[in-house]
Every structure is written in C-alpha cells, then in structure tokens.
Scaffold this motif. Sequence first.
Motif, mmCIF file in Angstrom:
data_model
loop_
_atom_site.group_PDB
_atom_site.id
_atom_site.type_symbol
_atom_site.label_atom_id
_atom_site.label_comp_id
_atom_site.label_asym_id
_atom_site.label_seq_id
_atom_site.Cartn_x
_atom_site.Cartn_y
_atom_site.Cartn_z
ATOM 1 N N ILE A 1 42.400 2.806 37.017
ATOM 2 C CA ILE A 1 42.174 2.784 35.571
ATOM 3 C C ILE A 1 43.467 3.147 34.861
ATOM 4 N N ARG A 2 43.594 2.566 33.673
ATOM 5 C CA ARG A 2 44.781 2.818 32.845
ATOM 6 C C ARG A 2 44.354 2.831 31.390
ATOM 7 N N PRO A 3 44.464 3.983 30.716
ATOM 8 C CA PRO A 3 44.111 4.041 29.300
ATOM 9 C C PRO A 3 45.079 3.220 28.462
ATOM 10 N N ASN B 1 40.831 1.540 24.543
ATOM 11 C CA ASN B 1 40.084 1.025 25.679
ATOM 12 C C ASN B 1 40.788 1.387 26.976
ATOM 13 N N CYS B 2 40.160 1.013 28.062
ATOM 14 C CA CYS B 2 40.695 1.329 29.379
ATOM 15 C C CYS B 2 40.737 0.057 30.219
ATOM 16 N N ARG C 1 38.372 -4.798 30.775
ATOM 17 C CA ARG C 1 38.590 -3.648 29.891
ATOM 18 C C ARG C 1 37.264 -3.081 29.440
ATOM 19 N N TYR D 1 36.408 2.333 24.598
ATOM 20 C CA TYR D 1 35.892 3.677 24.372
ATOM 21 C C TYR D 1 34.978 3.646 23.156
ATOM 22 N N HIS E 1 37.664 8.346 27.554
ATOM 23 C CA HIS E 1 38.422 8.102 28.781
ATOM 24 C C HIS E 1 37.979 9.071 29.873
ATOM 25 N N GLU F 1 36.202 8.176 33.425
ATOM 26 C CA GLU F 1 36.820 8.646 34.664
ATOM 27 C C GLU F 1 35.804 9.422 35.514
#
Length: 85
Positions: free
Chosen positions: A8-10, A14-15, A56, A59, A65, A69
């Motif tokens: 995952i990458r913020p 969104n992520c 994606r 949020y 986030h 996670e």
Amino acid sequence: MNAFSVWIRPLGGNCRVRVDGIKNAQWLIDRLAKSFVFKTSEPMDKDRGSLSCTFRVAYSSQISHRGLEKLLAAIPEVNLMMEPA
C-alpha cells in the motif's frame, strides 16, 4: 487460499493498493467491499512486466489510511508491506 503480498502507498485522499496476481486482487476487492471499505474502486490495472495488479481505495469518514492498514493486516491471507514513497 494461499497467502499473497499486498503493498500500500498513501496518495493524498486515497491509497494505491498493489496485489500479487489478478485473482488475488479480485478476491481482495470483494473482501474489502464486504467490509464496507468502499462500494466501488477504480478499475484494476495489470502492471506491465509483472504479475501485479493495482487499484485505489479512497479514504472516507469510514476508513482512514491507518484503518485500511489495520484491516488489511488482519486478513490472514495478506502479507502487508508499505511501498516506498
């Protein structure tokens, strides 16, 4: 089901979620939808030159986030990793 890797990458509001394998990605999207994380997502993209797929998750007031996670980390099939910025 065998365990699979999820990165995952913020990205602002969104992520970006990257998953090993298209079947695993579809399974994960279905699982997240049942958890009310989102009702829809961007279409999945198959990463060129790899077996990964990305999508994606936006949020919202229901999921941050950190919440996403924690949710992913609680799924036994998911090996969660953070993507470098």
